[in-house]
Design a protein around this motif. Structure first.
Motif, PDB file in Angstrom:
ATOM      1  N   ARG A 219      45.207  12.024  53.936  1.00 26.93           N
ATOM      2  CA  ARG A 219      45.536  10.943  53.140  1.00 26.93           C
ATOM      3  C   ARG A 219      44.810   9.627  53.452  1.00 26.93           C
ATOM      4  O   ARG A 219      44.627   9.416  54.614  1.00 26.93           O
ATOM      5  CB  ARG A 219      46.855  10.682  52.899  1.00 26.93           C
ATOM      6  CG  ARG A 219      47.339   9.408  52.131  1.00 26.93           C
ATOM      7  CD  ARG A 219      48.766   9.301  51.472  1.00 26.93           C
ATOM      8  NE  ARG A 219      49.002   8.488  50.616  1.00 26.93           N
ATOM      9  CZ  ARG A 219      50.020   8.327  49.973  1.00 26.93           C
ATOM     10  NH1 ARG A 219      50.990   9.137  49.924  1.00 26.93           N
ATOM     11  NH2 ARG A 219      50.150   7.380  48.843  1.00 26.93           N
ATOM     12  N   ALA A 220      43.965   8.973  52.767  1.00 22.86           N
ATOM     13  CA  ALA A 220      43.331   8.055  52.950  1.00 22.86           C
ATOM     14  C   ALA A 220      44.141   6.840  52.796  1.00 22.86           C
ATOM     15  O   ALA A 220      44.418   6.330  51.592  1.00 22.86           O
ATOM     16  CB  ALA A 220      41.901   7.782  51.946  1.00 22.86           C
ATOM     17  N   LEU A 221      44.543   6.194  53.700  1.00 22.45           N
ATOM     18  CA  LEU A 221      45.615   5.086  53.631  1.00 22.45           C
ATOM     19  C   LEU A 221      44.881   3.782  53.285  1.00 22.45           C
ATOM     20  O   LEU A 221      45.392   3.034  52.686  1.00 22.45           O
ATOM     21  CB  LEU A 221      46.429   4.935  54.944  1.00 22.45           C
ATOM     22  CG  LEU A 221      46.977   5.919  55.650  1.00 22.45           C
ATOM     23  CD1 LEU A 221      47.546   5.764  56.900  1.00 22.45           C
ATOM     24  CD2 LEU A 221      48.362   6.418  54.429  1.00 22.45           C
ATOM     25  N   ASP A 222      43.685   3.762  53.897  1.00 23.47           N
ATOM     26  CA  ASP A 222      42.574   2.419  53.467  1.00 23.47           C
ATOM     27  C   ASP A 222      41.297   2.978  53.271  1.00 23.47           C
ATOM     28  O   ASP A 222      40.360   3.142  53.959  1.00 23.47           O
ATOM     29  CB  ASP A 222      42.474   1.558  54.927  1.00 23.47           C
ATOM     30  CG  ASP A 222      42.019   0.357  54.843  1.00 23.47           C
ATOM     31  OD1 ASP A 222      41.165   0.185  53.461  1.00 23.47           O
ATOM     32  OD2 ASP A 222      41.634  -0.385  55.632  1.00 23.47           O
ATOM     33  N   TRP A 223      41.333   3.311  51.720  1.00 17.65           N
ATOM     34  CA  TRP A 223      40.130   3.871  51.257  1.00 17.65           C
ATOM     35  C   TRP A 223      38.865   2.967  51.438  1.00 17.65           C
ATOM     36  O   TRP A 223      37.600   3.360  51.918  1.00 17.65           O
ATOM     37  CB  TRP A 223      40.121   4.156  49.967  1.00 17.65           C
ATOM     38  CG  TRP A 223      38.982   4.501  49.149  1.00 17.65           C
ATOM     39  CD1 TRP A 223      38.207   4.100  48.316  1.00 17.65           C
ATOM     40  CD2 TRP A 223      38.078   6.002  49.488  1.00 17.65           C
ATOM     41  NE1 TRP A 223      36.874   4.927  47.972  1.00 17.65           N
ATOM     42  CE2 TRP A 223      36.932   6.027  48.672  1.00 17.65           C
ATOM     43  CE3 TRP A 223      38.449   6.964  50.433  1.00 17.65           C
ATOM     44  CZ2 TRP A 223      36.065   7.107  48.863  1.00 17.65           C
ATOM     45  CZ3 TRP A 223      37.525   7.886  50.590  1.00 17.65           C
ATOM     46  CH2 TRP A 223      36.373   8.030  49.721  1.00 17.65           C
ATOM     47  N   PRO A 224      38.861   1.554  51.025  1.00 15.55           N
ATOM     48  CA  PRO A 224      37.786   0.657  51.754  1.00 15.55           C
ATOM     49  C   PRO A 224      37.510   0.674  52.957  1.00 15.55           C
ATOM     50  O   PRO A 224      36.255   0.810  53.229  1.00 15.55           O
ATOM     51  CB  PRO A 224      38.207  -0.700  50.884  1.00 15.55           C
ATOM     52  CG  PRO A 224      39.422  -0.363  49.856  1.00 15.55           C
ATOM     53  CD  PRO A 224      39.916   1.056  50.410  1.00 15.55           C
ATOM     54  N   GLY A 225      38.442   0.781  53.732  1.00 15.06           N
ATOM     55  CA  GLY A 225      38.089   0.626  55.396  1.00 15.06           C
ATOM     56  C   GLY A 225      37.470   1.814  55.725  1.00 15.06           C
ATOM     57  O   GLY A 225      36.567   1.710  56.682  1.00 15.06           O
ATOM     58  N   LEU A 226      38.015   3.156  55.071  1.00 16.16           N
ATOM     59  CA  LEU A 226      37.399   4.515  55.491  1.00 16.16           C
ATOM     60  C   LEU A 226      35.858   4.502  55.116  1.00 16.16           C
ATOM     61  O   LEU A 226      34.972   4.863  55.655  1.00 16.16           O
ATOM     62  CB  LEU A 226      38.224   5.653  54.840  1.00 16.16           C
ATOM     63  CG  LEU A 226      37.644   6.955  55.289  1.00 16.16           C
ATOM     64  CD1 LEU A 226      37.933   7.246  56.925  1.00 16.16           C
ATOM     65  CD2 LEU A 226      38.497   8.026  54.669  1.00 16.16           C
TER      66      LEU A 226
END
Length: 280
Positions: free
Chosen positions: A253-260
């Motif tokens: 699960r991408a909890l912070d998509w922009p951060g990833l």
């Protein structure tokens, strides 16, 4: 030394010479376990959805694709599907469910494929396979004879263009993987790989409630990004510690998509999707 994922699988080149005589068979006789009844509706729907994600396919072209005879086969985990040196008479589409290795006891995964992909489409024009494709988990494939593919390409130029575009995108992904391994540090290259898999699984319809099923071992992920399993473990811990991802079991699960995306320097342009909106 093999790989597949539900909705994802991989390819690898240059198996050590002299291994497994059974793997030297043609693609039509590859070691697949269970032959399913012909079921073109489901198989062709998967194929059509994939091609429409990357090219313009008319309803008439889709109907022609729907008329292809596609033989469904189930493959257990850790089995070669097509091996280096094969002279295939079929290509296959991933319906559900490869890596390259260089020399003895070494492996380099050079591709992951998701549902709808046609990993060995180039086999239509190349007499001998120069890489191998294997399953990581139980998978289902749809086999299409080369003669049928050649025929529909001759009769339907837009279908031929869609197939060509699909192989060009595979090449673009390969180039990005080379850049990923050669120019990014461990943290960035792992984040980039996770971003790519999330986007591709999303467009393949394999993400539910923002969670992707990604049963890739840390060793296999390391073989794809050029890191040891221990280094991958540390890098995933860092990504989790920074609040970018969660990895419960085989889920991602991408909890912070922009951060990833920022961590992986990820730009999806190379995927050449018709809808580039990749919000996750």
């Amino acid at each position: 030394m093999r790989s597949f994922i539900p909705g994802v699988f991989t390819s690898y080149p240059h198996r050590q010479r002299g291994t497994s005589a059974a793997n030297a068979s043609s693609a039509g006789n590859a070691p697949m376990e269970v032959t399913k009844s012909l079921c073109p509706a489901f198989s062709s729907d998967v194929l059509i959805r994939k091609l429409r994600r990357v090219a313009d396919i008319s309803d008439d072209d889709a109907a022609a694709l729907g008329g292809l005879t596609i033989q469904e086969k189930d493959v257990p985990a850790n089995r070669d599907i097509v091996s280096e040196g094969n002279r295939p008479t079929n290509s296959f589409v991933v319906l559900d469910g490869s890596y390259k290795h260089t020399g003895a006891e070494k492996r380099q995964i050079t591709s992951f494929f998701v549902a709808g992909d046609l990993p060995d489409l180039h086999g239509i024009h190349l007499a001998v396979m120069d890489c191998s494709f294997s399953s990581m988990t139980p998978v289902r494939l749809g086999l299409i004879r080369h003669s049928a593919l050649r025929s529909i390409c001759e009769q339907r130029p837009r279908v031929a263009t869609a197939f060509w575009r699909s192989t060009l995108i595979d090449a673009a992904i390969y180039r990005e993987w080379v850049t990923n391994v050669g120019r990014r540090d461990a943290y960035a290259r792992t984040a980039h790989m996770l971003c790519e898999l999330i986007v591709r699984l999303r467009f393949a319809g394999r993400i539910e409630d923002h969670v992707a099923d990604l049963p890739i071992t840390q060793a296999a992920l390391g073989d794809a990004v050029g890191l040891s399993a221990v280094h991958v473990n540390r890098t995933l811990q860092a990504l989790r510690g920074d609040g970018l991802i969660a990895t419960p079991g085989t889920k991602l699960r991408a909890l912070d998509w922009p951060g990833l995306v920022q961590a992986g320097e990820f730009d999806p342009t190379y995927l050449h999707l018709k809808d580039p909106d990749v919000a996750f």
